[in-house]
Design a protein around this motif. Sequence first.
Motif, short mmCIF file in Angstrom:
data_model
loop_
_atom_site.label_atom_id
_atom_site.label_comp_id
_atom_site.label_asym_id
_atom_site.label_seq_id
_atom_site.Cartn_x
_atom_site.Cartn_y
_atom_site.Cartn_z
N VAL A 18 0.84 -1.20 0.00
CA VAL A 18 0.00 0.00 0.00
C VAL A 18 0.87 1.24 0.00
N GLU A 19 0.56 2.16 -0.90
CA GLU A 19 1.24 3.45 -0.94
C GLU A 19 0.28 4.52 -0.42
N PHE A 20 0.60 5.10 0.72
CA PHE A 20 -0.26 6.11 1.34
C PHE A 20 0.15 7.50 0.88
N ARG A 21 -0.84 8.31 0.53
CA ARG A 21 -0.60 9.68 0.07
C ARG A 21 -1.63 10.62 0.69
N GLU A 22 -1.21 11.83 0.94
CA GLU A 22 -2.15 12.87 1.37
C GLU A 22 -2.92 13.36 0.15
N HIS A 23 -4.23 13.53 0.29
CA HIS A 23 -5.05 13.92 -0.87
C HIS A 23 -6.36 14.54 -0.40
N ASN A 24 -6.73 15.63 -1.06
CA ASN A 24 -7.98 16.33 -0.79
C ASN A 24 -8.93 16.06 -1.95
N LEU A 25 -10.02 15.35 -1.69
CA LEU A 25 -10.98 14.98 -2.75
C LEU A 25 -11.61 16.19 -3.42
N LEU A 26 -11.67 17.30 -2.71
CA LEU A 26 -12.33 18.49 -3.24
C LEU A 26 -11.40 19.35 -4.09
N LYS A 27 -10.10 19.12 -4.00
CA LYS A 27 -9.16 20.06 -4.62
C LYS A 27 -8.09 19.41 -5.48
N ASP A 28 -7.53 18.29 -5.03
CA ASP A 28 -6.34 17.74 -5.67
C ASP A 28 -6.67 16.93 -6.93
N ALA A 29 -5.66 16.77 -7.79
CA ALA A 29 -5.81 15.93 -8.98
C ALA A 29 -6.02 14.48 -8.57
N TYR A 30 -6.84 13.77 -9.34
CA TYR A 30 -7.15 12.37 -9.04
C TYR A 30 -6.22 11.45 -9.82
N PRO A 31 -5.91 10.26 -9.27
CA PRO A 31 -5.18 9.25 -10.05
C PRO A 31 -5.96 8.91 -11.32
N SER A 32 -5.24 8.51 -12.35
CA SER A 32 -5.89 8.16 -13.61
C SER A 32 -5.79 6.67 -13.89
N ASP A 33 -6.64 6.20 -14.80
CA ASP A 33 -6.61 4.81 -15.29
C ASP A 33 -6.75 3.78 -14.17
N CYS A 34 -7.63 4.07 -13.22
CA CYS A 34 -7.88 3.12 -12.13
C CYS A 34 -8.84 2.02 -12.60
N HIS A 35 -8.61 0.83 -12.13
CA HIS A 35 -9.53 -0.28 -12.42
C HIS A 35 -10.58 -0.44 -11.33
#
Length: 262
Positions: free
Chosen positions: A181-198
Amino acid sequence: MLGDYGQFKKSIYNLTQIDLSAYKENQMRRRIDTLIAKNNVLSYATYVDLLKKDKQKMEQFINFLTINVSEFYRDADQWKIIREKAIPELLHRFGKNLKIWSAACSTGDEPYSLVMELSRYLPLHQVRVIATDIDKQVLNAARIGIYKDKSIAGVPLEWKQKYFIKKGDSYQISNEIKSRVEFREHNLLKDAYPSDCHLIVCRNVMIYFTEEAKFEIYKKFNKSLVNNGILFIGSSEQILDFRSLNFYRKNACFFSKVDEIK
């Protein structure tokens, strides 16, 4: 009265990039007012000043703001669908190199559950889960991976015996699982989302947002998924307008992307 809540929201956004306007106001304001009272502060303006000066108070505020209630295998029936239907379908359709995102992952219970379920079908070295949250404190706790009995009550016995080590009245999850697992800080309302998720898993978080914020987040989730990728939401949540978001409802908690939003 604590003062102008509208101005407080602006100040908090400037400090943290957290948009309180995206949260259901009555619910969120009650929580914030309770925290301010616990800190013996008499106004929103004074509380903002405190947050600017005191790093620990800022961490307390963000931790309090992001409601962290998590446990392994929460809603067992839905995890059975993950195990018996969703993962096999994804492997059949996309092969072994799945990109999986656990959004608003809290203390890590959910992404670690995903890794264990994927290990039924793949060698652990082929499993990779991205796990994100806005709260640094819960991410740090997730990286450590120590849990109480209540948190792991739903873990299948085979995994408890294989992947957890008892330490006093707590359990340490094994490095075998943590390393996937790779943990990252992320704001769902502001930050860019990962792409090409399955597969995207985001559960029991959207209930705190306004309808407008939910729509935008679900739209971004859709764009983050590959076609026929799956979004897994909480049993207390709904996507009422899923067709307009180009999702196909597989059941109450599972939605498949059918096309890019035009």
